[in-house]
Design an enzyme around this catalytic site. Sequence first.
Site, short mmCIF file in Angstrom:
data_model
loop_
_atom_site.label_atom_id
_atom_site.label_comp_id
_atom_site.label_asym_id
_atom_site.label_seq_id
_atom_site.Cartn_x
_atom_site.Cartn_y
_atom_site.Cartn_z
N PHE A 223 45.66 -0.89 51.17
CA PHE A 223 46.11 0.58 50.71
C PHE A 223 45.87 -0.80 48.99
O PHE A 223 46.38 -0.60 48.25
CB PHE A 223 47.35 1.37 49.53
CG PHE A 223 47.88 1.71 51.17
CD1 PHE A 223 47.38 2.66 51.26
CD2 PHE A 223 48.29 1.01 52.33
CE1 PHE A 223 47.78 3.84 52.66
CE2 PHE A 223 48.84 2.01 53.58
CZ PHE A 223 48.58 3.36 53.70
N ASP A 245 41.09 0.58 51.31
CA ASP A 245 41.65 2.27 50.92
C ASP A 245 40.51 2.96 51.28
O ASP A 245 39.48 3.33 51.14
CB ASP A 245 41.60 1.67 48.86
CG ASP A 245 42.60 2.51 48.48
OD1 ASP A 245 43.37 1.90 47.50
OD2 ASP A 245 42.07 3.04 48.58
N CYS A 334 56.64 3.14 46.91
CA CYS A 334 56.60 3.66 45.86
C CYS A 334 57.20 4.94 46.14
O CYS A 334 57.85 5.86 44.63
CB CYS A 334 55.45 3.76 44.94
SG CYS A 334 54.49 4.41 45.50
N1 SAH Z 1 48.28 -1.68 45.84
C1 SAH Z 1 47.13 -1.50 44.27
C2 SAH Z 1 48.22 -0.37 43.86
C3 SAH Z 1 48.08 0.67 45.39
S1 SAH Z 1 47.97 2.82 44.85
C4 SAH Z 1 47.69 -2.27 43.21
O1 SAH Z 1 48.46 -2.79 43.04
O2 SAH Z 1 47.09 -2.01 42.05
C5 SAH Z 1 47.97 3.71 46.01
C6 SAH Z 1 46.17 3.67 46.65
O3 SAH Z 1 46.33 3.88 48.51
C7 SAH Z 1 45.39 4.53 46.54
O4 SAH Z 1 44.58 3.06 46.09
C8 SAH Z 1 44.34 5.59 47.34
O5 SAH Z 1 43.67 5.66 46.98
C9 SAH Z 1 45.30 5.04 48.24
N2 SAH Z 1 44.84 5.78 49.57
C10 SAH Z 1 46.18 7.04 49.47
N3 SAH Z 1 46.10 7.05 51.18
C11 SAH Z 1 44.88 6.05 51.59
C12 SAH Z 1 44.95 6.38 53.36
N4 SAH Z 1 45.48 7.42 53.63
N5 SAH Z 1 44.00 5.20 53.21
C13 SAH Z 1 43.78 4.35 52.74
N6 SAH Z 1 44.07 4.06 50.93
C14 SAH Z 1 45.05 5.46 50.81
#
Ligand code: SAH
Length: 390
Positions: A223, A245, A334
């Site tokens: 993610f 992601d 979160c």
């Molecule tokens: N780690 C990042 C913030 C993550 S926000 C930082 O430190 O800045 C959460 C992310 O999860 C988003 O980019 C979203 O696109 C992704 N996401 C949501 N559902 C997902 C899934 N099932 N598989 C992969 N990525 C996913």
Amino acid sequence: MIPEIILLKGEEDRLLTNHPWIYNNEIYSDDVAAEAGSIVDVLNSKKKFLGRGFYNPHSKIRVRILTHEKEEINKDFFKKRILSAWNYRKSLGYNDFCRVVFSEADYLPGLIIDKFQDYFSIQTLSFGMEIRKAEIVEIINEIFNAKGIYERNDATVRVLEGLTEQKGFLSDEFQTEIIVKENGLQFYADLAGGQKTGYYFDQRENHAAIEPYVKNAKVLDAFSYTGGFGIHAAHYGASKVISADISKPALDILQKNAKLNGLEKKIETVEANVFEYLRFLKDGNSEFDTVILDPPPFCKNRASLDQAFKGYKEINRRALQLLKKDGYLITCSCSFHMLPEFFMEMLKEAAMNTGKSLQIVENRMQAKDHPVLLGFEESHYLKCIIARVV
Ligand code: SAH
């Protein structure tokens, strides 16, 4: 004369412990002739004054408290509050890139102001703030002499307030792609096109905290969004980082970010659903020294908590399966509904299921420009646990 809302007997307790919301079912007399967003006084059943706040007949959250004093709510009031929030951030050394106002936790219900040097990304998520948006923009211009302001009101919570989702410039148009500086690294953020307000400032200190756990490590950044954790990991000496992601636009920016910091050789991006990707890695017998999990909120209300618990457990269990002995799991949530004690319980169950023992080395939360208002548990939303596999 300010309209008065009288609470049912016994319904003041939460307010007295600093929780700033009054729900529709806690009110005895709600026949006030007050419009959405206007100011009302809240009284207990014995007609004692408790506070003053935004009224909204469209929302279950009928009143959001602004003050416990009988003070006038005008532009000056909001300016003082915003200045006070800003002075607090400055006193901690925040300056160019930070959250200046964190809604209820800064006693400015529904208002988010994120600062990107001279540019601002804002949200007015309550009716009261929405109808004062022009005033808020004036204040931002007065305090910061802003070069540009963008509204990211494309947030679904607005619908619960009876507001529509919208985004756009609240100033002259400007180039919304901005380079954020964080912990000595650089990240592209797009105020208009990125997620939420464009960048997740709340993980800044957690990004920095991973330093001791990634040296010479093979790291999975799951993610990843635009690489907040992954790029820090590469910078702090990871030998290899895989950032995964589901969002292609986020990964495109991640690659730009990797280049911007001269770390592109160490970082590989994978466009995938993390749930499936973790399974794929396990099937291929992949191993990691450090796995980072920073998923989006899995539960947005209490009703979905059980499902969310399972989701968190699933990814944590799978991450643990990939970790070597002495490896580190850096795991976040979160969702505020996933209370810290539930999150810890989830981790315990995930560890038990995989037959692994964990030492908790750090139990962290959101950055200090997102303070938690004690009594308003909703403001403590981010958990970040760092655990060692023993
Ligand atoms: N780690 C990042 C913030 C993550 S926000 C930082 O430190 O800045 C959460 C992310 O999860 C988003 O980019 C979203 O696109 C992704 N996401 C949501 N559902 C997902 C899934 N099932 N598989 C992969 N990525 C996913």
